[in-house]
Design a protein around this motif. Sequence first.
Motif, PDB file in Angstrom:
ATOM      1  N   LEU A  84       0.913  -1.401  -0.151  1.00  0.00           N
ATOM      2  CA  LEU A  84       0.232  -0.317  -0.327  1.00  0.00           C
ATOM      3  C   LEU A  84       0.906   1.282  -0.020  1.00  0.00           C
ATOM      4  CD1 LEU A  84      -2.591  -1.298   2.343  1.00  0.00           C
ATOM      5  CD2 LEU A  84      -2.984  -0.736   0.394  1.00  0.00           C
ATOM      6  N   LEU A  85       2.047   1.437   1.188  1.00  0.00           N
ATOM      7  CA  LEU A  85       2.804   1.983   0.440  1.00  0.00           C
ATOM      8  C   LEU A  85       3.688   2.807  -0.098  1.00  0.00           C
ATOM      9  CD1 LEU A  85       4.861   2.059   4.466  1.00  0.00           C
ATOM     10  CD2 LEU A  85       3.017   4.192   3.466  1.00  0.00           C
ATOM     11  N   MET A  86       4.027   1.630  -1.234  1.00  0.00           N
ATOM     12  CA  MET A  86       4.193   1.768  -2.631  1.00  0.00           C
ATOM     13  C   MET A  86       3.371   2.120  -3.440  1.00  0.00           C
ATOM     14  SD  MET A  86       6.765  -1.826  -2.549  1.00  0.00           S
ATOM     15  CE  MET A  86       7.934  -1.186  -4.054  1.00  0.00           C
ATOM     16  N   LEU A  87       2.108   1.827  -3.442  1.00  0.00           N
ATOM     17  CA  LEU A  87       1.469   2.311  -3.763  1.00  0.00           C
ATOM     18  C   LEU A  87       0.706   3.396  -4.045  1.00  0.00           C
ATOM     19  CD1 LEU A  87      -1.332  -0.582  -4.373  1.00  0.00           C
ATOM     20  CD2 LEU A  87       0.071  -0.019  -5.887  1.00  0.00           C
ATOM     21  N   ALA A  88       1.019   4.440  -2.708  1.00  0.00           N
ATOM     22  CA  ALA A  88       0.892   5.583  -2.330  1.00  0.00           C
ATOM     23  C   ALA A  88       2.148   6.187  -2.869  1.00  0.00           C
ATOM     24  CB  ALA A  88       0.947   5.945  -0.875  1.00  0.00           C
ATOM     25  N   GLY A  89       3.462   5.549  -3.169  1.00  0.00           N
ATOM     26  CA  GLY A  89       4.588   6.655  -3.762  1.00  0.00           C
ATOM     27  C   GLY A  89       4.410   6.484  -5.274  1.00  0.00           C
ATOM     28  N   VAL A  90       3.703   5.172  -5.451  1.00  0.00           N
ATOM     29  CA  VAL A  90       3.722   5.586  -7.118  1.00  0.00           C
ATOM     30  C   VAL A  90       2.627   6.468  -8.031  1.00  0.00           C
ATOM     31  CG1 VAL A  90       2.892   4.347  -9.502  1.00  0.00           C
ATOM     32  CG2 VAL A  90       4.379   3.139  -7.668  1.00  0.00           C
ATOM     33  N   ALA A  91       1.620   6.531  -6.680  1.00  0.00           N
ATOM     34  CA  ALA A  91       0.546   7.192  -7.456  1.00  0.00           C
ATOM     35  C   ALA A  91       0.790   9.014  -7.359  1.00  0.00           C
ATOM     36  CB  ALA A  91      -0.631   7.245  -6.579  1.00  0.00           C
ATOM     37  N   LEU A  92       1.470   9.114  -6.578  1.00  0.00           N
ATOM     38  CA  LEU A  92       2.321  10.026  -6.175  1.00  0.00           C
ATOM     39  C   LEU A  92       2.721  10.889  -7.033  1.00  0.00           C
ATOM     40  CD1 LEU A  92       2.422  10.675  -2.514  1.00  0.00           C
ATOM     41  CD2 LEU A  92       0.884  11.862  -3.203  1.00  0.00           C
ATOM     42  N   ARG A  93       3.685  10.358  -7.287  1.00  0.00           N
ATOM     43  CA  ARG A  93       5.001  10.133  -8.835  1.00  0.00           C
ATOM     44  C   ARG A  93       3.649  10.378 -10.002  1.00  0.00           C
ATOM     45  NH1 ARG A  93       9.224  11.974  -8.828  1.00  0.00           N
ATOM     46  NH2 ARG A  93       9.820  10.980 -10.467  1.00  0.00           N
ATOM     47  N   LEU A  94       2.870   9.492 -10.637  1.00  0.00           N
ATOM     48  CA  LEU A  94       2.498   9.754 -11.821  1.00  0.00           C
ATOM     49  C   LEU A  94       1.530  10.772 -11.443  1.00  0.00           C
ATOM     50  CD1 LEU A  94       1.470   5.874 -12.232  1.00  0.00           C
ATOM     51  CD2 LEU A  94       3.434   7.043 -13.026  1.00  0.00           C
ATOM     52  N   ARG A  95       0.342  10.553 -11.138  1.00  0.00           N
ATOM     53  CA  ARG A  95      -0.664  11.812 -10.658  1.00  0.00           C
ATOM     54  C   ARG A  95      -1.341  11.939 -11.804  1.00  0.00           C
ATOM     55  NH1 ARG A  95       4.297  14.498  -7.847  1.00  0.00           N
ATOM     56  NH2 ARG A  95       4.304  15.748  -9.743  1.00  0.00           N
ATOM     57  N   THR A  96      -1.690  10.920 -12.204  1.00  0.00           N
ATOM     58  CA  THR A  96      -2.703  10.876 -13.221  1.00  0.00           C
ATOM     59  C   THR A  96      -4.273  10.493 -13.656  1.00  0.00           C
ATOM     60  OG1 THR A  96      -2.117   9.179 -14.656  1.00  0.00           O
ATOM     61  CG2 THR A  96      -0.856  11.219 -15.569  1.00  0.00           C
ATOM     62  N   THR A  97      -5.102  10.107 -13.917  1.00  0.00           N
ATOM     63  CA  THR A  97      -6.211  10.217 -13.028  1.00  0.00           C
ATOM     64  C   THR A  97      -6.017   8.205 -13.737  1.00  0.00           C
ATOM     65  OG1 THR A  97      -7.653  12.260 -13.299  1.00  0.00           O
ATOM     66  CG2 THR A  97      -9.253  10.342 -12.831  1.00  0.00           C
ATOM     67  N   SER A  98      -5.885   8.146 -14.749  1.00  0.00           N
ATOM     68  CA  SER A  98      -6.409   6.337 -15.022  1.00  0.00           C
ATOM     69  C   SER A  98      -5.135   5.716 -14.512  1.00  0.00           C
ATOM     70  CB  SER A  98      -6.184   6.574 -16.787  1.00  0.00           C
ATOM     71  OG  SER A  98      -4.376   7.281 -16.894  1.00  0.00           O
ATOM     72  N   ASP A  99      -3.982   5.854 -13.982  1.00  0.00           N
ATOM     73  CA  ASP A  99      -2.884   5.886 -13.159  1.00  0.00           C
ATOM     74  C   ASP A  99      -3.925   5.551 -11.613  1.00  0.00           C
ATOM     75  OD1 ASP A  99      -1.453   5.128 -15.537  1.00  0.00           O
ATOM     76  OD2 ASP A  99      -0.352   7.282 -14.879  1.00  0.00           O
ATOM     77  N   ILE A 100      -4.470   6.707 -11.551  1.00  0.00           N
ATOM     78  CA  ILE A 100      -4.734   6.348  -9.835  1.00  0.00           C
ATOM     79  C   ILE A 100      -5.791   5.769  -9.554  1.00  0.00           C
ATOM     80  CG2 ILE A 100      -5.626   8.001  -8.369  1.00  0.00           C
ATOM     81  CD1 ILE A 100      -3.809   9.900  -8.224  1.00  0.00           C
ATOM     82  N   GLY A 101      -6.551   5.440 -11.082  1.00  0.00           N
ATOM     83  CA  GLY A 101      -7.635   4.380 -10.928  1.00  0.00           C
ATOM     84  C   GLY A 101      -7.479   3.348 -10.414  1.00  0.00           C
ATOM     85  N   MET A 102      -6.139   2.873 -11.197  1.00  0.00           N
ATOM     86  CA  MET A 102      -5.928   1.723 -11.655  1.00  0.00           C
ATOM     87  C   MET A 102      -5.291   2.011 -10.457  1.00  0.00           C
ATOM     88  SD  MET A 102      -5.803  -1.234 -13.509  1.00  0.00           S
ATOM     89  CE  MET A 102      -6.632  -0.427 -14.702  1.00  0.00           C
TER      90      MET A 102
END
Length: 112
Positions: free
Chosen positions: A51-69
């Motif tokens: 979950l922390l790794m996913l949060a880190g990836v979400a903070l780096r990518l910051r696009t709606t489609s990526d965050i949805g996935m």
Amino acid sequence: MSAGAVADWLGVACLVAGGLLSLAAGIGVLRFPDVLDRMHAATKPQVLGVLLMLAGVALRLRTTSDIGMIVLVAVFQLTTAPVAAQMIGRAAYRSGRVDRSLLDVDELAEER
């Protein structure tokens, strides 16, 4: 410092923390002596690490489609890990791989 740079640094911190928790889970699976201890190491820190790794990836990518996935992956991780741990523990108990003297309460023991 811009908001994007702060989010990038927070993402890096989350990725490092998640990686360290996943490493600790892997070491625990190798080092712990009992099935139930190993199951604990394989589920709790590993799920938090993912979950922390996913949060880190979400903070780096910051696009709606990526965050949805990423949210979908997190939901599936949170729903499947406890079920898998329950099934592993139950199979270990039924096959006699659990040292019952280490249990505080044995709710599955047959009453006599």
